[in-house]
Write a protein that holds these residues in place. Structure first.
Motif, PDB file in Angstrom:
ATOM      1  N   UNK A   1       6.966  -6.005  43.198  1.00 12.90           N
ATOM      2  CA  UNK A   1       6.400  -5.678  42.104  1.00 12.90           C
ATOM      3  C   UNK A   1       7.317  -6.025  40.813  1.00 12.90           C
ATOM      4  N   UNK A   2       8.523  -5.721  41.106  1.00 13.94           N
ATOM      5  CA  UNK A   2       9.564  -6.095  39.918  1.00 13.94           C
ATOM      6  C   UNK A   2       9.583  -7.660  39.807  1.00 13.94           C
ATOM      7  N   UNK A   3       9.533  -8.583  40.835  1.00 16.36           N
ATOM      8  CA  UNK A   3       9.220 -10.021  40.646  1.00 16.36           C
ATOM      9  C   UNK A   3       8.169 -10.153  39.822  1.00 16.36           C
ATOM     10  N   UNK A   4       7.026  -9.663  40.149  1.00 25.61           N
ATOM     11  CA  UNK A   4       5.598  -9.868  39.536  1.00 25.61           C
ATOM     12  C   UNK A   4       5.909  -9.494  38.111  1.00 25.61           C
ATOM     13  N   UNK A   5       6.340  -8.414  37.757  1.00 29.87           N
ATOM     14  CA  UNK A   5       6.686  -7.797  36.561  1.00 29.87           C
ATOM     15  C   UNK A   5       7.248  -8.974  35.462  1.00 29.87           C
ATOM     16  N   UNK A   6       8.340  -9.190  36.011  1.00 24.86           N
ATOM     17  CA  UNK A   6       9.428 -10.198  35.540  1.00 24.86           C
ATOM     18  C   UNK A   6       8.534 -11.518  35.042  1.00 24.86           C
ATOM     19  N   UNK A   7       7.618 -11.893  36.132  1.00 25.53           N
ATOM     20  CA  UNK A   7       6.953 -13.293  35.836  1.00 25.53           C
ATOM     21  C   UNK A   7       5.829 -12.936  34.828  1.00 25.53           C
ATOM     22  N   UNK A   8       5.210 -12.160  34.999  1.00 22.85           N
ATOM     23  CA  UNK A   8       4.091 -11.822  34.080  1.00 22.85           C
ATOM     24  C   UNK A   8       4.546 -11.555  32.702  1.00 22.85           C
ATOM     25  N   UNK A   9       5.648 -10.868  32.422  1.00 22.04           N
ATOM     26  CA  UNK A   9       6.283 -10.729  31.241  1.00 22.04           C
ATOM     27  C   UNK A   9       6.570 -12.138  30.519  1.00 22.04           C
ATOM     28  N   UNK A  10       7.167 -12.870  31.369  1.00 27.68           N
ATOM     29  CA  UNK A  10       7.441 -14.407  30.926  1.00 27.68           C
ATOM     30  C   UNK A  10       6.128 -15.027  30.417  1.00 27.68           C
ATOM     31  N   UNK A  11       5.250 -14.990  31.300  1.00 22.57           N
ATOM     32  CA  UNK A  11       4.252 -15.749  31.058  1.00 22.57           C
ATOM     33  C   UNK A  11       3.448 -15.013  29.773  1.00 22.57           C
ATOM     34  N   UNK A  12       3.178 -13.969  29.637  1.00 22.54           N
ATOM     35  CA  UNK A  12       2.458 -13.165  28.477  1.00 22.54           C
ATOM     36  C   UNK A  12       3.272 -13.368  27.289  1.00 22.54           C
ATOM     37  N   UNK A  13       4.565 -13.271  27.218  1.00 22.07           N
ATOM     38  CA  UNK A  13       5.202 -13.371  25.909  1.00 22.07           C
ATOM     39  C   UNK A  13       5.504 -14.766  25.624  1.00 22.07           C
ATOM     40  N   UNK A  14       5.086 -16.088  26.310  1.00 17.52           N
ATOM     41  CA  UNK A  14       5.257 -17.323  26.158  1.00 17.52           C
ATOM     42  C   UNK A  14       4.158 -17.585  24.940  1.00 17.52           C
TER      43      UNK A  14
ATOM     44  N   UNK B   1       3.336 -25.970  34.466  1.00 17.22           N
ATOM     45  CA  UNK B   1       4.034 -24.801  33.893  1.00 17.22           C
ATOM     46  C   UNK B   1       4.062 -23.314  34.643  1.00 17.22           C
ATOM     47  N   UNK B   2       2.856 -23.036  35.084  1.00 15.44           N
ATOM     48  CA  UNK B   2       2.603 -21.674  35.882  1.00 15.44           C
ATOM     49  C   UNK B   2       3.597 -21.830  37.104  1.00 15.44           C
ATOM     50  N   UNK B   3       3.406 -22.847  37.873  1.00 13.66           N
ATOM     51  CA  UNK B   3       4.178 -22.928  38.984  1.00 13.66           C
ATOM     52  C   UNK B   3       5.758 -22.987  38.795  1.00 13.66           C
ATOM     53  N   UNK B   4       6.154 -23.765  37.814  1.00 12.12           N
ATOM     54  CA  UNK B   4       7.832 -23.861  37.469  1.00 12.12           C
ATOM     55  C   UNK B   4       8.153 -22.265  37.082  1.00 12.12           C
ATOM     56  N   UNK B   5       7.526 -21.462  36.429  1.00 13.12           N
ATOM     57  CA  UNK B   5       7.756 -20.071  36.102  1.00 13.12           C
ATOM     58  C   UNK B   5       7.875 -19.366  37.524  1.00 13.12           C
ATOM     59  N   UNK B   6       6.757 -19.390  38.272  1.00 11.31           N
ATOM     60  CA  UNK B   6       6.999 -18.685  39.525  1.00 11.31           C
ATOM     61  C   UNK B   6       8.102 -19.347  40.386  1.00 11.31           C
ATOM     62  N   UNK B   7       8.235 -20.478  40.274  1.00  9.36           N
ATOM     63  CA  UNK B   7       9.643 -20.739  41.271  1.00  9.36           C
ATOM     64  C   UNK B   7      10.947 -20.430  40.360  1.00  9.36           C
TER      65      UNK B   7
END
Length: 380
Positions: free
Chosen positions: A206-219, A272-278
């Motif tokens: 959950x923490x990992x997803x929260x971090x990922x989603x925050x980066x995607x949504x704020x970009x 881009x999405x794959x790079x952020x997830x990685x």
């Protein structure tokens, strides 16, 4: 005798053509068009009903095309409707029913315009109508199937007008000269389950997803282009399925939807999405898998002869010069654009997909008049 587009709209609404059911709608149109001298062919694929109709000879030097769909979304709670959703009733100046706006009125208007036009002033060229039953569904075996069949059979449109509802408030104010691309990314994060009192013994997805989603949504994807608004990313769900407050779950899923302009492609955004997830996977140790569905790429029909033709006809009939827009969701124009130049113009779409979907009756013959003028000016 002139074909009444209001009566035809009502007849089409009475056909319960919820995707992918045909409900009798294409049979009705095929009969009308055949009687008017159109050569009609059913181009059904994988259970999806489609109709191709051509007036004039194959391979004509000029061929004007119309595209539309007769399939509709489900009615939802039928008891919540003021009128029978498949009744095609006219009341208080409105025609009510599922598909009245999206887009049986548009189909009725261009069918009526085409039939009257070829009867009154047979053109030097051809008129093609492509009508599908798979626009509201997966859109895999609808307009795509028609275009595949046309390519195999040597059929072609020089230009095409899609009759989707395009006007926000008043008939005439907007036409579509392109559409944003659309894609959805599905993330699955797999961690290690554990007790919330001992988080060091778990690996929290959950923490990992929260971090990922925050980066995607704020970009900020971009600031828009000449004909497109800025691209957008919307988080549509984050799910763990975890009812316990003292358990760190092993799994978390999230979904984002991106509507993108012509600065991007589905492939570039996927990268881009794959790079952020990685990147997040490396920081957290939580494995993140991603799958992507690209519904359509962005496209633009540059302002030119087709958009001017449509805009001139709209202004002549309504007194309003339509704005050329790329706003809104996707449509089958995204498939047609690979075949020929394409523009979209239709009625006011405020009630589409709603309970009590309805169309102002006076708009339907007005739209027919616009389409008929487009045909006259194109073949003039």
């Amino acid at each position: 005798m002139s074909l009444d587009p209001v009566a035809l709209t009502a007849d089409l609404v009475r056909c319960p053509s919820v995707t992918p059911e045909e409900g009798g709608a294409l049979r009705l149109l095929e009969g009308i068009l055949t009687d008017a001298g159109f050569a009609c062919t059913r181009v059904d694929r994988n259970g999806v009903p489609n109709l191709f109709a051509r007036w004039g000879r194959q391979g004509a030097n000029r061929t004007f095309g119309f595209n539309g769909h007769i399939d509709v979304v489900p009615v939802g709670d039928a008891a919540a409707w003021t009128h029978d959703p498949f009744g095609g009733e006219i009341s208080d100046g409105w025609l009510w029913g599922r598909g009245a706006t999206d887009m049986k009125s548009g189909v009725a208007a261009f069918v009526a315009a085409a039939v009257d036009f070829v009867r009154e002033t047979p053109p030097d060229g051809a008129v093609i109508l492509t009508i599908t039953g798979d626009e509201e569904g997966d859109s895999v075996d609808g307009t795509v199937a028609l275009l595949d069949w046309m390519a195999a059979e040597g059929e072609a449109m020089s230009v095409c007008l899609v009759g989707e509802p395009t006007c926000p408030e008043h008939l005439g104010e907007m036409m579509k000269i392109g559409r944003r691309g659309s894609m959805t990314a599905f993330f699955t994060a797999r961690g290690v389950q554990g007790h919330s009192a001992y988080p060091h013994r778990a690996r929290n997805p959950v923490s990992a997803v929260a971090r990922l989603i925050d980066r995607l949504a704020s970009h900020e994807l971009d600031q828009g282009t000449e004909h497109f608004d800025p691209s957008t990313l919307a988080v549509t769900t984050i799910d763990t399925g975890n009812p316990a407050t003292n358990v760190i779950p092993a799994l978390c899923r999230a979904t984002v939807n991106i509507r993108f302009n012509d600065l991007h492609t589905g492939t570039s955004l996927t990268d881009w999405l794959a790079a952020e997830a990685e990147r997040v996977q490396g920081e957290t140790g939580v494995a993140i898998d991603m799958t992507v569905k690209i519904s359509g790429e962005s496209f633009l029909t540059p302002p030119g002869s087709l958009s001017q033709l449509v805009a001139d006809a709209v202004e002549a009939e309504t007194g309003i010069r339509p704005e050329g827009s790329t706003s809104g969701g996707t449509s089958d124009a995204r498939f047609v654009r690979a075949h020929c130049p394409v523009v979209e113009f239709g009625l006011v779409g405020k009630t589409m997909h709603q309970v009590d979907e309805r169309v102002e009756v006076a708009q339907i013959p007005a739209l027919k008049a616009i389409y008929k003028r487009v045909l006259k000016e194109y073949f003039a």
